[in-house]
Design a protein around this motif. Structure first.
Motif, PDB file in Angstrom:
ATOM      1  N   ALA A 131      18.779 -19.892  31.078  1.00  0.00           N
ATOM      2  CA  ALA A 131      19.445 -20.845  31.962  1.00  0.00           C
ATOM      3  C   ALA A 131      18.576 -21.233  33.152  1.00  0.00           C
ATOM      4  O   ALA A 131      18.566 -22.404  33.564  1.00  0.00           O
ATOM      5  N   ALA A 132      17.846 -20.270  33.714  1.00  0.00           N
ATOM      6  CA  ALA A 132      17.026 -20.561  34.890  1.00  0.00           C
ATOM      7  C   ALA A 132      15.926 -21.571  34.562  1.00  0.00           C
ATOM      8  O   ALA A 132      15.683 -22.518  35.320  1.00  0.00           O
ATOM      9  N   MET A 133      15.257 -21.382  33.428  1.00  0.00           N
ATOM     10  CA  MET A 133      14.178 -22.298  33.059  1.00  0.00           C
ATOM     11  C   MET A 133      14.728 -23.673  32.696  1.00  0.00           C
ATOM     12  O   MET A 133      14.143 -24.711  33.059  1.00  0.00           O
ATOM     13  N   LEU A 134      15.859 -23.720  32.011  1.00  0.00           N
ATOM     14  CA  LEU A 134      16.435 -25.006  31.646  1.00  0.00           C
ATOM     15  C   LEU A 134      16.917 -25.766  32.886  1.00  0.00           C
ATOM     16  O   LEU A 134      16.812 -27.001  32.949  1.00  0.00           O
ATOM     17  N   ALA A 135      17.403 -25.033  33.889  1.00  0.00           N
ATOM     18  CA  ALA A 135      17.793 -25.687  35.145  1.00  0.00           C
ATOM     19  C   ALA A 135      16.568 -26.272  35.839  1.00  0.00           C
ATOM     20  O   ALA A 135      16.617 -27.380  36.401  1.00  0.00           O
ATOM     21  N   LEU A 136      15.448 -25.536  35.813  1.00  0.00           N
ATOM     22  CA  LEU A 136      14.209 -26.056  36.387  1.00  0.00           C
ATOM     23  C   LEU A 136      13.763 -27.309  35.652  1.00  0.00           C
ATOM     24  O   LEU A 136      13.335 -28.291  36.276  1.00  0.00           O
ATOM     25  N   MET A 137      13.855 -27.305  34.328  1.00  0.00           N
ATOM     26  CA  MET A 137      13.473 -28.485  33.545  1.00  0.00           C
ATOM     27  C   MET A 137      14.318 -29.699  33.923  1.00  0.00           C
ATOM     28  O   MET A 137      13.813 -30.821  34.030  1.00  0.00           O
ATOM     29  N   ALA A 138      15.608 -29.468  34.146  1.00  0.00           N
ATOM     30  CA  ALA A 138      16.491 -30.578  34.515  1.00  0.00           C
ATOM     31  C   ALA A 138      16.091 -31.187  35.851  1.00  0.00           C
ATOM     32  O   ALA A 138      16.260 -32.390  36.077  1.00  0.00           O
ATOM     33  N   ARG A 139      15.547 -30.369  36.745  1.00  0.00           N
ATOM     34  CA  ARG A 139      15.162 -30.871  38.064  1.00  0.00           C
ATOM     35  C   ARG A 139      13.851 -31.652  38.033  1.00  0.00           C
ATOM     36  O   ARG A 139      13.554 -32.388  38.976  1.00  0.00           O
TER      37      ARG A 139
ATOM     38  N   ARG B 181      -4.596 -37.098  36.687  1.00  0.00           N
ATOM     39  CA  ARG B 181      -6.024 -37.436  36.705  1.00  0.00           C
ATOM     40  C   ARG B 181      -6.579 -37.623  35.298  1.00  0.00           C
ATOM     41  O   ARG B 181      -7.479 -38.438  35.082  1.00  0.00           O
ATOM     42  N   ARG B 182      -6.065 -36.862  34.341  1.00  0.00           N
ATOM     43  CA  ARG B 182      -6.576 -36.932  32.973  1.00  0.00           C
ATOM     44  C   ARG B 182      -5.916 -38.021  32.140  1.00  0.00           C
ATOM     45  O   ARG B 182      -6.329 -38.271  30.998  1.00  0.00           O
ATOM     46  N   GLY B 183      -4.869 -38.647  32.654  1.00  0.00           N
ATOM     47  CA  GLY B 183      -4.172 -39.672  31.892  1.00  0.00           C
ATOM     48  C   GLY B 183      -3.162 -39.130  30.907  1.00  0.00           C
ATOM     49  O   GLY B 183      -2.768 -39.821  29.961  1.00  0.00           O
ATOM     50  N   TRP B 184      -2.723 -37.872  31.108  1.00  0.00           N
ATOM     51  CA  TRP B 184      -1.702 -37.290  30.239  1.00  0.00           C
ATOM     52  C   TRP B 184      -0.340 -37.715  30.769  1.00  0.00           C
ATOM     53  O   TRP B 184       0.158 -37.192  31.767  1.00  0.00           O
ATOM     54  N   ARG B 185       0.289 -38.654  30.113  1.00  0.00           N
ATOM     55  CA  ARG B 185       1.522 -39.262  30.625  1.00  0.00           C
ATOM     56  C   ARG B 185       2.781 -38.516  30.183  1.00  0.00           C
ATOM     57  O   ARG B 185       3.828 -38.656  30.810  1.00  0.00           O
ATOM     58  N   ARG B 186       2.685 -37.789  29.081  1.00  0.00           N
ATOM     59  CA  ARG B 186       3.844 -37.076  28.540  1.00  0.00           C
ATOM     60  C   ARG B 186       3.490 -35.594  28.472  1.00  0.00           C
ATOM     61  O   ARG B 186       2.480 -35.221  27.880  1.00  0.00           O
ATOM     62  N   ILE B 187       4.333 -34.747  29.077  1.00  0.00           N
ATOM     63  CA  ILE B 187       4.057 -33.313  29.121  1.00  0.00           C
ATOM     64  C   ILE B 187       5.243 -32.567  28.513  1.00  0.00           C
ATOM     65  O   ILE B 187       6.363 -32.646  29.030  1.00  0.00           O
ATOM     66  N   GLU B 188       4.974 -31.855  27.432  1.00  0.00           N
ATOM     67  CA  GLU B 188       6.009 -31.041  26.796  1.00  0.00           C
ATOM     68  C   GLU B 188       5.899 -29.613  27.308  1.00  0.00           C
ATOM     69  O   GLU B 188       4.814 -29.041  27.339  1.00  0.00           O
ATOM     70  N   ILE B 189       7.016 -29.044  27.735  1.00  0.00           N
ATOM     71  CA  ILE B 189       7.075 -27.638  28.130  1.00  0.00           C
ATOM     72  C   ILE B 189       7.792 -26.910  26.995  1.00  0.00           C
ATOM     73  O   ILE B 189       8.987 -27.152  26.752  1.00  0.00           O
ATOM     74  N   SER B 190       7.083 -26.066  26.293  1.00  0.00           N
ATOM     75  CA  SER B 190       7.662 -25.452  25.093  1.00  0.00           C
ATOM     76  C   SER B 190       6.883 -24.170  24.744  1.00  0.00           C
ATOM     77  O   SER B 190       5.698 -24.059  25.062  1.00  0.00           O
ATOM     78  N   TRP B 191       7.575 -23.226  24.123  1.00  0.00           N
ATOM     79  CA  TRP B 191       8.994 -23.336  23.882  1.00  0.00           C
ATOM     80  C   TRP B 191       9.793 -22.543  24.913  1.00  0.00           C
ATOM     81  O   TRP B 191       9.248 -21.669  25.584  1.00  0.00           O
ATOM     82  N   ILE B 192      11.118 -22.820  24.987  1.00  0.00           N
ATOM     83  CA  ILE B 192      12.015 -22.159  25.937  1.00  0.00           C
ATOM     84  C   ILE B 192      13.212 -21.630  25.152  1.00  0.00           C
ATOM     85  O   ILE B 192      13.804 -22.356  24.339  1.00  0.00           O
ATOM     86  N   LEU B 193      13.567 -20.372  25.368  1.00  0.00           N
ATOM     87  CA  LEU B 193      14.748 -19.819  24.709  1.00  0.00           C
ATOM     88  C   LEU B 193      15.987 -20.609  25.098  1.00  0.00           C
ATOM     89  O   LEU B 193      16.176 -20.980  26.260  1.00  0.00           O
ATOM     90  N   GLU B 194      16.849 -20.878  24.131  1.00  0.00           N
ATOM     91  CA  GLU B 194      18.021 -21.725  24.348  1.00  0.00           C
ATOM     92  C   GLU B 194      18.961 -21.182  25.433  1.00  0.00           C
ATOM     93  O   GLU B 194      19.691 -21.954  26.068  1.00  0.00           O
ATOM     94  N   ASP B 195      18.920 -19.855  25.688  1.00  0.00           N
ATOM     95  CA  ASP B 195      19.817 -19.265  26.679  1.00  0.00           C
ATOM     96  C   ASP B 195      19.086 -18.884  27.970  1.00  0.00           C
ATOM     97  O   ASP B 195      19.619 -18.134  28.788  1.00  0.00           O
TER      98      ASP B 195
END
Length: 294
Positions: free
Chosen positions: A270-278, A254-268
């Motif tokens: 795994a659960a959050m990085l798997a969610l990001m991949a989906r 609705r706001r026209g935000w086309r790019r959304i960064e989710i940050s930051w995430i610890l490199e290890d």
């Protein structure tokens, strides 16, 4: 030629942090800054140095080591590629990396999948927006959720009352254009998501005022996404996360935000990085925290 700050609270017993680091590409200057920070911290009983953290891991974290071609994002550090090798040359070894994942909203598949999976889910779970009329109490709820949901993370630092008040003051100017959501179970808050307009897009231009007042930018940052530990590993936790993300993506559209960064995430994480991949939200940037004995 350079600047540095030192803080006695670096995320563990005897750990002091350094941060707010800016320096010319000169090893001697960096060495002088770090030596001064080390001496100040040693005089206060610290035995280890960690950073860059400005001031703690709850704020600006690390030195950027990848993703230099990505656009600048709100409260994510930017620095030249040579800074991390210079820190290592001063005896500070890599301790932990954090990453940013970026979603192109036009390619997002999460909402359709979540709608199918959550159809008819338990009515005790609901998502609501932060109520700006109850600002102090809402910020207190946000801080309490953070202190619970992030408590087991590497380098965790709880948010105290004074820090919560400072965060509230910093966030207030863009609160009306931000998307801050609570997940509630039987009326009690169990999860939080905070998505902020990326006003960095407008820095130094006439667009800054409309960016702050109306969120007129093309991107945003999800800076908080977490669920209470009491619900960790349950279907309610997965549902709360999915519903908060779907609600946030609707608002971004609705706001026209086309790019959304989710940050930051610890490199290890795994659960959050798997969610990001989906979502899908691939890794687009990396920041490194260094450490070493004082």
């Amino acid at each position: 030629m350079g600047r540095i700050a030192a803080c006695v609270d670096g995320g563990g017993p005897g750990i002091g942090s350094f941060g707010f680091l800016q320096v010319e590409q000169d090893g001697a200057t960096l060495a002088a800054l770090l030596d001064t920070a080390r001496a100040w911290l040693a005089a206060r009983g610290m035995t280890r140095l960690r950073g860059p953290l400005s001031f703690t891991i709850n704020h600006e974290v690390g030195v950027q080591v990848a993703g230099f071609d990505s656009p600048t994002m709100l409260r994510m550090p930017r620095n030249p590629p040579w800074l991390s090798p210079m820190l290592e040359a001063q005896g500070l070894a890599p301790e932990k990396d954090v990453v940013a994942c970026t979603l192109d909203l036009a390619r997002e598949v999460h909402r359709a999948r979540a709608a199918r999976l959550l159809s008819g889910f338990d009515a005790r779970l609901r998502i609501r927006a932060l109520d700006p009329r109850d600002w102090p109490a809402e910020v207190a709820r946000l801080a309490a959720l953070f202190n619970d949901a992030w408590a087991e993370n590497w380098g965790f630092m709880p948010i105290g009352d004074a820090e919560a008040a400072a965060i509230a003051k910093i966030m207030r100017p863009i609160a009306r254009t931000s998307v801050i959501l609570f997940a509630e179970w039987d009326g009690a808050p169990i999860g939080v998501l905070a998505m902020l307009p990326n006003i960095e897009e407008a820095r130094g231009s006439w667009r800054m005022l409309p960016a702050m007042l109306f969120g007129r930018v093309g991107s945003a940052r999800i800076a908080m996404l977490g669920v209470s530990r009491a619900f960790r590993g349950t279907l309610a936790s997965s549902a709360a996360t999915a519903m908060m993300l779907s609600t946030a993506f609707d608002a971004a559209e609705r706001r026209g935000w086309r790019r959304i960064e989710i940050s930051w995430i610890l490199e290890d994480n795994a659960a959050m990085l798997a969610l990001m991949a989906r979502l899908p939200a691939p890794v687009t940037g990396r920041w490194r925290i260094h450490g070493g004995p004082i």
